[in-house]
Design an enzyme around this catalytic site. Sequence first.
Site, PDB file in Angstrom:
ATOM      1  N   GLY A   1       6.820   4.254 -10.564  1.00 21.36           N
ATOM      2  CA  GLY A   1       6.257   5.632 -10.976  1.00 21.36           C
ATOM      3  C   GLY A   1       5.315   5.212 -11.943  1.00 21.36           C
ATOM      4  O   GLY A   1       4.930   6.117 -12.877  1.00 21.36           O
TER       5      GLY A   1
ATOM      6  N   ARG B   1       6.504   4.545   2.578  1.00 22.02           N
ATOM      7  CA  ARG B   1       6.707   4.786   3.982  1.00 22.02           C
ATOM      8  C   ARG B   1       5.394   5.575   4.695  1.00 22.02           C
ATOM      9  O   ARG B   1       4.503   6.019   4.095  1.00 22.02           O
ATOM     10  CB  ARG B   1       7.861   5.955   4.089  1.00 22.02           C
ATOM     11  CG  ARG B   1       9.152   5.651   3.384  1.00 22.02           C
ATOM     12  CD  ARG B   1       9.840   4.692   4.444  1.00 22.02           C
ATOM     13  NE  ARG B   1      11.043   4.132   4.012  1.00 22.02           N
ATOM     14  CZ  ARG B   1      11.688   3.179   4.817  1.00 22.02           C
ATOM     15  NH1 ARG B   1      11.438   2.845   6.111  1.00 22.02           N
ATOM     16  NH2 ARG B   1      12.615   2.564   4.329  1.00 22.02           N
TER      17      ARG B   1
ATOM     18  N   LEU C   1       3.686   8.210   6.733  1.00 19.72           N
ATOM     19  CA  LEU C   1       3.358   9.629   7.030  1.00 19.72           C
ATOM     20  C   LEU C   1       2.797   9.972   8.331  1.00 19.72           C
ATOM     21  O   LEU C   1       1.647   9.134   8.528  1.00 19.72           O
ATOM     22  CB  LEU C   1       2.658  10.342   5.833  1.00 19.72           C
ATOM     23  CG  LEU C   1       3.305  10.428   4.475  1.00 19.72           C
ATOM     24  CD1 LEU C   1       2.266  11.267   3.508  1.00 19.72           C
ATOM     25  CD2 LEU C   1       4.611  11.413   4.609  1.00 19.72           C
TER      26      LEU C   1
ATOM     27  N   ASN D   1      -4.505   7.800  -0.818  1.00 16.62           N
ATOM     28  CA  ASN D   1      -3.672   6.710  -1.186  1.00 16.62           C
ATOM     29  C   ASN D   1      -4.451   5.734  -1.962  1.00 16.62           C
ATOM     30  O   ASN D   1      -5.724   5.717  -1.892  1.00 16.62           O
ATOM     31  CB  ASN D   1      -3.311   6.078   0.016  1.00 16.62           C
ATOM     32  CG  ASN D   1      -2.218   4.928  -0.293  1.00 16.62           C
ATOM     33  OD1 ASN D   1      -1.375   4.930  -1.149  1.00 16.62           O
ATOM     34  ND2 ASN D   1      -2.365   3.599   0.460  1.00 16.62           N
TER      35      ASN D   1
ATOM     36  N   HIS E   1      -4.652   1.321  -2.536  1.00 20.90           N
ATOM     37  CA  HIS E   1      -4.113   0.304  -1.940  1.00 20.90           C
ATOM     38  C   HIS E   1      -4.524  -1.034  -2.950  1.00 20.90           C
ATOM     39  O   HIS E   1      -5.802  -0.745  -3.214  1.00 20.90           O
ATOM     40  CB  HIS E   1      -4.335   0.070  -0.756  1.00 20.90           C
ATOM     41  CG  HIS E   1      -3.883  -1.282  -0.048  1.00 20.90           C
ATOM     42  ND1 HIS E   1      -2.629  -1.629   0.337  1.00 20.90           N
ATOM     43  CD2 HIS E   1      -4.578  -2.724   0.010  1.00 20.90           C
ATOM     44  CE1 HIS E   1      -2.473  -2.501   0.617  1.00 20.90           C
ATOM     45  NE2 HIS E   1      -3.414  -3.311   0.718  1.00 20.90           N
TER      46      HIS E   1
ATOM     47  N   ASP F   1      -2.188   5.467  10.209  1.00 16.60           N
ATOM     48  CA  ASP F   1      -1.555   4.238  10.198  1.00 16.60           C
ATOM     49  C   ASP F   1      -1.602   3.831   8.644  1.00 16.60           C
ATOM     50  O   ASP F   1      -1.954   4.667   7.652  1.00 16.60           O
ATOM     51  CB  ASP F   1      -2.576   3.393  10.932  1.00 16.60           C
ATOM     52  CG  ASP F   1      -1.769   2.105  11.520  1.00 16.60           C
ATOM     53  OD1 ASP F   1      -0.787   1.843  10.992  1.00 16.60           O
ATOM     54  OD2 ASP F   1      -2.375   1.544  12.440  1.00 16.60           O
TER      55      ASP F   1
ATOM     56  N   ASP G   1      -2.977   2.137   5.458  1.00 20.27           N
ATOM     57  CA  ASP G   1      -4.251   1.509   4.842  1.00 20.27           C
ATOM     58  C   ASP G   1      -5.618   1.229   5.670  1.00 20.27           C
ATOM     59  O   ASP G   1      -6.537   0.609   5.566  1.00 20.27           O
ATOM     60  CB  ASP G   1      -3.985   0.000   4.376  1.00 20.27           C
ATOM     61  CG  ASP G   1      -2.475  -0.172   3.521  1.00 20.27           C
ATOM     62  OD1 ASP G   1      -2.463   0.924   2.711  1.00 20.27           O
ATOM     63  OD2 ASP G   1      -1.988  -1.064   3.563  1.00 20.27           O
TER      64      ASP G   1
ATOM     65  N   ALA H   1      -7.211  -1.762 -13.339  1.00 24.96           N
ATOM     66  CA  ALA H   1      -8.473  -1.271 -12.583  1.00 24.96           C
ATOM     67  C   ALA H   1      -7.972   0.033 -11.973  1.00 24.96           C
ATOM     68  O   ALA H   1      -8.879   1.009 -11.926  1.00 24.96           O
ATOM     69  CB  ALA H   1      -9.004  -2.225 -11.668  1.00 24.96           C
ATOM     70  N   GLU H   2      -6.824   0.185 -11.391  1.00 24.08           N
ATOM     71  CA  GLU H   2      -6.402   1.207 -10.816  1.00 24.08           C
ATOM     72  C   GLU H   2      -6.262   2.547 -11.778  1.00 24.08           C
ATOM     73  O   GLU H   2      -6.568   3.560 -11.451  1.00 24.08           O
ATOM     74  CB  GLU H   2      -4.890   0.978 -10.095  1.00 24.08           C
ATOM     75  CG  GLU H   2      -4.977   0.193  -8.907  1.00 24.08           C
ATOM     76  CD  GLU H   2      -3.610   0.050  -8.303  1.00 24.08           C
ATOM     77  OE1 GLU H   2      -2.730   0.947  -8.470  1.00 24.08           O
ATOM     78  OE2 GLU H   2      -3.356  -0.869  -7.741  1.00 24.08           O
TER      79      GLU H   2
HETATM   80  C1  GRF Z   1       0.122  -0.252  -6.952  1.00 28.42           C
HETATM   81  O1  GRF Z   1       0.026  -1.422  -6.629  1.00 28.42           O
HETATM   82  C2  GRF Z   1      -0.691   0.574  -6.061  1.00 28.42           C
HETATM   83  O2  GRF Z   1      -1.882   0.150  -5.484  1.00 28.42           O
HETATM   84  C3  GRF Z   1       0.391   0.937  -4.916  1.00 28.42           C
HETATM   85  O3  GRF Z   1       1.550   0.949  -5.365  1.00 28.42           O
HETATM   86  C4  GRF Z   1       1.416   0.237  -6.613  1.00 28.42           C
HETATM   87  C5  GRF Z   1       2.011   1.126  -7.722  1.00 28.42           C
HETATM   88  O4  GRF Z   1       3.295   1.752  -7.406  1.00 28.42           O
HETATM   89  N1  GRF Z   1      -0.079   2.183  -3.895  1.00 28.42           N
HETATM   90  P1  GRF Z   1       4.093   2.245  -8.795  1.00 28.42           P
HETATM   91  O5  GRF Z   1       3.383   3.410  -9.299  1.00 28.42           O
HETATM   92  O6  GRF Z   1       4.150   1.304  -9.888  1.00 28.42           O
HETATM   93  O7  GRF Z   1       5.373   2.672  -8.389  1.00 28.42           O
END
Ligand code: GRF
Length: 216
Positions: free
Chosen positions: A25, A104, A106, A118, A120, A161, A163, A191-192
């Site tokens: 989370g 999972r 979708l 999403n 990635h 599919d 990514d 960065a995210e």
């Molecule tokens: C990150 O690497 C993101 O890019 C991927 O899930 C990770 C984060 O998961 N989609 P969380 O928020 O720590 O559970």
Amino acid sequence: MSLAEPETGAIARPPRLAVLLSGTGRTLENLLVATADGRLCARIAAVVSSAPAVRGLDIAREARLPVTTIVRRDYATDCQFSDAIYNWLAPWDPDLIVLAGFLRRLVVDDRWSNRILNIHPALLPESPAAGRGFYGERVHAAVLASGASRSGATVHVVDNDYDTGPVVARATVPVLQDDTAATLAARVFAAECELYPRAIAQYLSDHPELLRRNPA
Ligand code: GRF
């Protein structure tokens, strides 16, 4: 995005997001911060976890968000699993679903086409560290093994599919000589935290039809 509707003078409502997660989370936490500090003008309306007893559920509960767990093994097909999620979310009428460490597959039907994003933790579409099974430190280990000098994160629209959907935005980070999967993961996640709120805000701004769908 502006909350004013210039044609009518009416005040538009904030976009409603549903967040789907499977683990820690951290992404939900980041989105909660971004919606509170104004970087992302939206409201998180509901949260679904695909795994029981994960930290992401605690984060959602602490934020007093409606939250549930929907587990893939309780359904015969990906389609039934996806429908169970969409049906549970229906009362909160989300404009956009945001995947936040959701592991999972979708099934994206017509209702949800171009309404799911999403993030990635690698550079799509060129990175080989993508697709089924590429999550967590496996992604960063694969990037290091490939000898790439850069990595990063990609926000993309979710299709049917893993990514593969159209790219919305990317952030790039360097791969350093002494990187481990853990150090690269930390740099990419930092960065995210800037990229995802910005990309969601931009996507909502670029797609006003998401909110016109149901202005009530
Ligand atoms: C990150 O690497 C993101 O890019 C991927 O899930 C990770 C984060 O998961 N989609 P969380 O928020 O720590 O559970």
